[in-house]
Design an enzyme around this catalytic site. Structure first.
Site, PDB file in Angstrom:
ATOM      1  N   ALA A 221       0.912  -1.366   0.172  1.00  0.00           N
ATOM      2  CA  ALA A 221      -0.181   0.054  -0.077  1.00  0.00           C
ATOM      3  C   ALA A 221       0.824   1.364   0.041  1.00  0.00           C
ATOM      4  CB  ALA A 221      -0.824  -0.110   1.308  1.00  0.00           C
ATOM      5  N   VAL A 222       0.226   2.345  -0.732  1.00  0.00           N
ATOM      6  CA  VAL A 222       1.158   3.474  -0.724  1.00  0.00           C
ATOM      7  C   VAL A 222      -0.006   4.578  -0.577  1.00  0.00           C
ATOM      8  CG1 VAL A 222       2.531   5.102  -2.301  1.00  0.00           C
ATOM      9  CG2 VAL A 222       2.838   2.640  -2.529  1.00  0.00           C
TER      10      VAL A 222
ATOM     11  N   GLU B 271      -0.954 -12.222  -5.175  1.00  0.00           N
ATOM     12  CA  GLU B 271      -2.114 -12.280  -6.070  1.00  0.00           C
ATOM     13  C   GLU B 271      -2.186 -10.647  -6.570  1.00  0.00           C
ATOM     14  OE1 GLU B 271      -2.698 -16.066  -4.062  1.00  0.00           O
ATOM     15  OE2 GLU B 271      -2.823 -14.154  -3.243  1.00  0.00           O
TER      16      GLU B 271
ATOM     17  N   ASN C 143      -5.157  -4.042 -12.337  1.00  0.00           N
ATOM     18  CA  ASN C 143      -4.406  -3.094 -11.826  1.00  0.00           C
ATOM     19  C   ASN C 143      -2.965  -3.192 -12.533  1.00  0.00           C
ATOM     20  OD1 ASN C 143      -2.763  -1.719  -9.894  1.00  0.00           O
ATOM     21  ND2 ASN C 143      -3.461  -2.923  -8.194  1.00  0.00           N
TER      22      ASN C 143
ATOM     23  N   TYR D 234       5.426  -5.330 -10.229  1.00  0.00           N
ATOM     24  CA  TYR D 234       5.908  -6.850  -9.884  1.00  0.00           C
ATOM     25  C   TYR D 234       6.579  -7.326 -10.837  1.00  0.00           C
ATOM     26  CZ  TYR D 234       2.207  -6.342  -6.346  1.00  0.00           C
ATOM     27  OH  TYR D 234       1.585  -5.589  -5.347  1.00  0.00           O
TER      28      TYR D 234
END
Length: 154
Positions: free
Chosen positions: A70-71, A103, A108, A115
């Site tokens: 999370a950012v 996952e 997204n 990734y």
């Protein structure tokens, strides 16, 4: 900015960033469990006293299952997700992880690109994985042994 391990003392900061970034993915009780369990490493990126990015996972034998990245919305697209995720992968390697998996929602694009840039490869699909019915890509990464990544070794 500095990266450090998340601890139970960071509960309120984790809850706030989770709410701002992910809409409250985890409950207070879930965060308490995450932060208290040594087999669930978490890394936070701090700007002064503000938690601006975090990543966490579960270590199962020699595998890190990344559960959250999370950012803070106002801090996105600055490389902070990469920074905190690299710190989590390094911490997991120190604890004996040889593989990492996660996952990610198929739509997204920013996360999928991040990734893949770190070497994650698609390994499958989980249909209807998310609350909204979206499918998730399953991604895997082989973590190099610690000695392979150090300059002058190998």
């Amino acid at each position: 900015m500095n990266v450090r391990n998340l601890t139970p003392a960071h509960l309120q900061a984790c809850l706030a960033l989770d709410q701002a970034s992910l809409g409250g993915l985890w409950t207070t009780a879930q965060w308490q469990s995450e932060l208290a369990d040594p087999r669930r490493p978490g890394m936070g990126l701090w700007q002064a006293d503000n938690l601006v990015a975090m990543a966490s996972g579960w270590l199962v034998l020699d595998e890190l299952h990344i559960t959250l990245v999370a950012v803070a919305p106002e801090q996105r697209r600055r490389g902070l997700g990469r920074q905190v995720l690299e710190a989590l992968l390094a911490e997991a390697r120190q604890q004996g992880a040889r593989h990492a998996t996660l996952e990610v929602g198929v739509t997204n694009a920013a996360a999928v690109a991040l990734y893949r840039s770190l070497g994650f490869q698609d390994a499958g699909l989980r249909r209807g994985y998310y609350r909204n019915g979206e499918d998730a890509l399953i991604q895997w990464l082989r973590l190099p042994p610690i000695n392979d990544a150090e300059p002058g070794c190998g």
